[in-house]
Design a protein around this motif. Structure first.
Motif, PDB file in Angstrom:
ATOM      1  N   ASP A  81       0.958  -1.130  -0.177  1.00  0.00           N
ATOM      2  CA  ASP A  81      -0.225   0.085  -0.098  1.00  0.00           C
ATOM      3  C   ASP A  81       0.881   1.277   0.058  1.00  0.00           C
ATOM      4  OD1 ASP A  81       0.976   0.258   2.815  1.00  0.00           O
ATOM      5  OD2 ASP A  81      -0.952  -0.139   3.451  1.00  0.00           O
ATOM      6  N   ASP A  82       0.131   2.143   0.166  1.00  0.00           N
ATOM      7  CA  ASP A  82       1.032   3.671   0.040  1.00  0.00           C
ATOM      8  C   ASP A  82       2.103   3.837   1.145  1.00  0.00           C
ATOM      9  OD1 ASP A  82      -0.175   4.456  -2.356  1.00  0.00           O
ATOM     10  OD2 ASP A  82      -1.760   5.692  -1.199  1.00  0.00           O
ATOM     11  N   ILE A  83       1.642   3.508   2.286  1.00  0.00           N
ATOM     12  CA  ILE A  83       2.671   3.508   3.570  1.00  0.00           C
ATOM     13  C   ILE A  83       3.637   2.451   3.317  1.00  0.00           C
ATOM     14  CG2 ILE A  83       2.941   2.747   6.242  1.00  0.00           C
ATOM     15  CD1 ILE A  83       0.107   3.863   6.338  1.00  0.00           C
ATOM     16  N   ASP A  84       3.584   1.474   2.752  1.00  0.00           N
ATOM     17  CA  ASP A  84       4.561   0.543   2.449  1.00  0.00           C
ATOM     18  C   ASP A  84       5.749   1.069   1.510  1.00  0.00           C
ATOM     19  OD1 ASP A  84       3.773  -1.554   4.218  1.00  0.00           O
ATOM     20  OD2 ASP A  84       2.519  -2.397   2.707  1.00  0.00           O
ATOM     21  N   ARG A  85       5.050   1.726   0.522  1.00  0.00           N
ATOM     22  CA  ARG A  85       6.132   2.242  -0.631  1.00  0.00           C
ATOM     23  C   ARG A  85       6.654   3.456   0.080  1.00  0.00           C
ATOM     24  NH1 ARG A  85       1.361   0.917  -3.319  1.00  0.00           N
ATOM     25  NH2 ARG A  85       1.615  -0.528  -4.958  1.00  0.00           N
ATOM     26  N   LYS A  86       6.237   4.160   0.758  1.00  0.00           N
ATOM     27  CA  LYS A  86       6.763   5.622   1.574  1.00  0.00           C
ATOM     28  C   LYS A  86       7.844   4.791   2.247  1.00  0.00           C
ATOM     29  CE  LYS A  86       3.005   8.516   1.513  1.00  0.00           C
ATOM     30  NZ  LYS A  86       1.777   9.165   2.073  1.00  0.00           N
ATOM     31  N   ILE A  87       7.618   3.720   3.136  1.00  0.00           N
ATOM     32  CA  ILE A  87       8.715   3.136   3.855  1.00  0.00           C
ATOM     33  C   ILE A  87      10.075   2.585   3.196  1.00  0.00           C
ATOM     34  CG2 ILE A  87       9.270   1.167   5.308  1.00  0.00           C
ATOM     35  CD1 ILE A  87       6.329   1.381   6.622  1.00  0.00           C
ATOM     36  N   LEU A  88       9.517   2.148   1.949  1.00  0.00           N
ATOM     37  CA  LEU A  88      10.736   1.644   1.015  1.00  0.00           C
ATOM     38  C   LEU A  88      11.694   2.902   0.608  1.00  0.00           C
ATOM     39  CD1 LEU A  88       8.782  -1.132  -0.940  1.00  0.00           C
ATOM     40  CD2 LEU A  88      10.399  -1.352   0.875  1.00  0.00           C
ATOM     41  N   ARG A  89      10.692   4.003   0.173  1.00  0.00           N
ATOM     42  CA  ARG A  89      11.535   5.258  -0.441  1.00  0.00           C
ATOM     43  C   ARG A  89      12.381   5.822   0.685  1.00  0.00           C
ATOM     44  NH1 ARG A  89       6.233   6.538  -2.327  1.00  0.00           N
ATOM     45  NH2 ARG A  89       6.120   5.748  -4.277  1.00  0.00           N
ATOM     46  N   ALA A  90      11.798   5.840   1.985  1.00  0.00           N
ATOM     47  CA  ALA A  90      12.672   6.501   3.036  1.00  0.00           C
ATOM     48  C   ALA A  90      13.877   5.589   3.355  1.00  0.00           C
ATOM     49  CB  ALA A  90      11.509   6.532   4.190  1.00  0.00           C
ATOM     50  N   LEU A  91      13.685   4.414   3.403  1.00  0.00           N
ATOM     51  CA  LEU A  91      14.666   3.460   3.745  1.00  0.00           C
ATOM     52  C   LEU A  91      15.720   3.366   2.703  1.00  0.00           C
ATOM     53  CD1 LEU A  91      13.028   0.340   5.229  1.00  0.00           C
ATOM     54  CD2 LEU A  91      14.593   2.446   6.549  1.00  0.00           C
ATOM     55  N   PHE A  92      15.327   3.623   1.511  1.00  0.00           N
ATOM     56  CA  PHE A  92      16.231   3.545   0.290  1.00  0.00           C
ATOM     57  C   PHE A  92      16.978   4.882   0.528  1.00  0.00           C
ATOM     58  CE2 PHE A  92      17.634   4.628  -3.791  1.00  0.00           C
ATOM     59  CZ  PHE A  92      18.566   3.630  -4.090  1.00  0.00           C
ATOM     60  N   ALA A  93      16.657   5.873   0.807  1.00  0.00           N
ATOM     61  CA  ALA A  93      17.150   7.173   1.035  1.00  0.00           C
ATOM     62  C   ALA A  93      18.098   7.040   2.095  1.00  0.00           C
ATOM     63  CB  ALA A  93      16.263   8.303   1.271  1.00  0.00           C
ATOM     64  N   ASP A  94      17.959   6.430   3.091  1.00  0.00           N
ATOM     65  CA  ASP A  94      18.712   6.164   4.371  1.00  0.00           C
ATOM     66  C   ASP A  94      18.230   4.853   5.314  1.00  0.00           C
ATOM     67  OD1 ASP A  94      20.177   6.351   6.927  1.00  0.00           O
ATOM     68  OD2 ASP A  94      19.600   8.304   7.553  1.00  0.00           O
ATOM     69  N   ALA A  95      18.881   3.873   4.823  1.00  0.00           N
ATOM     70  CA  ALA A  95      18.657   2.781   5.503  1.00  0.00           C
ATOM     71  C   ALA A  95      18.889   2.412   7.105  1.00  0.00           C
ATOM     72  CB  ALA A  95      19.408   1.574   4.896  1.00  0.00           C
ATOM     73  N   THR A  96      19.356   3.605   7.603  1.00  0.00           N
ATOM     74  CA  THR A  96      19.713   3.463   9.087  1.00  0.00           C
ATOM     75  C   THR A  96      18.594   3.924  10.025  1.00  0.00           C
ATOM     76  OG1 THR A  96      20.899   5.564   9.088  1.00  0.00           O
ATOM     77  CG2 THR A  96      22.334   3.793   8.353  1.00  0.00           C
ATOM     78  N   GLN A  97      17.953   4.774   9.379  1.00  0.00           N
ATOM     79  CA  GLN A  97      16.693   5.169  10.040  1.00  0.00           C
ATOM     80  C   GLN A  97      15.856   4.198  11.002  1.00  0.00           C
ATOM     81  OE1 GLN A  97      14.070   8.253   7.944  1.00  0.00           O
ATOM     82  NE2 GLN A  97      15.061   7.240   6.216  1.00  0.00           N
TER      83      GLN A  97
END
Length: 151
Positions: free
Chosen positions: A5-21
């Motif tokens: 869903d949209d939240i999963d996609r946002k999580i993937l984008r955010a983790l791709f930008a910074d996987a240490t979050q």
């Protein structure tokens, strides 16, 4: 296949930008609770969508100023043990990726070197000496405009 869903996609984008979050940081950033973010991340890991974390190195800062894509055609396709070739080529530290491909060449390699002379040394002394190597074609990377990211 796991439905995203949209939240999963946002999580993937955010983790791709910074996987240490942390999941708390992600939750705050996305407007969801920390436990919900943690559960979502765990579900993406369990589904194999998040397959690990990668460290990105600045190759020029480490002294590797040349990157080359090398197409390798094996000499006698039916007579070459592909597993032996793959094992030998992946043992060369300058070879960063090995992709078995369909087309003009059998393999596509991404090779790093300090400079062109260093690449020539790797090519002549390491790659061309492997059994089964026939034709090779080198393409020197001039610039990289876009790196792979979330789809």
């Amino acid at each position: 296949m796991t439905a995203l869903d949209d939240i999963d996609r946002k999580i993937l984008r955010a983790l791709f930008a910074d996987a240490t979050q942390s999941s708390a940081t992600l939750g705050t950033q996305l407007g969801i609770s920390q436990p919900m973010a943690w559960r979502r991340i765990r579900r993406l890991q369990d589904a194999g969508i998040l397959a690990g974390k990668r460290l990105e190195l600045d190759l020029p800062a480490l002294g590797f100023g040349v990157r080359v894509f090398l197409g390798v055609k094996l000499a006698a396709r039916g007579r070459v043990d592909l597993e032996s070739f793959e094992r030998a080529i992946t043992a060369i530290p300058e070879v960063q990726t090995v992709e078995h491909v369909l087309g003009l060449y059998d393999y596509r390699l991404r090779v790093v070197a300090r400079d062109i002379a260093d690449f020539e040394r790797v090519l002549r002394r390491r790659i061309l000496t492997l059994p089964g190597v026939g034709n090779v074609e080198a393409n020197v990377l001039l610039s990289e405009e876009r790196r792979p990211g979330p789809i």
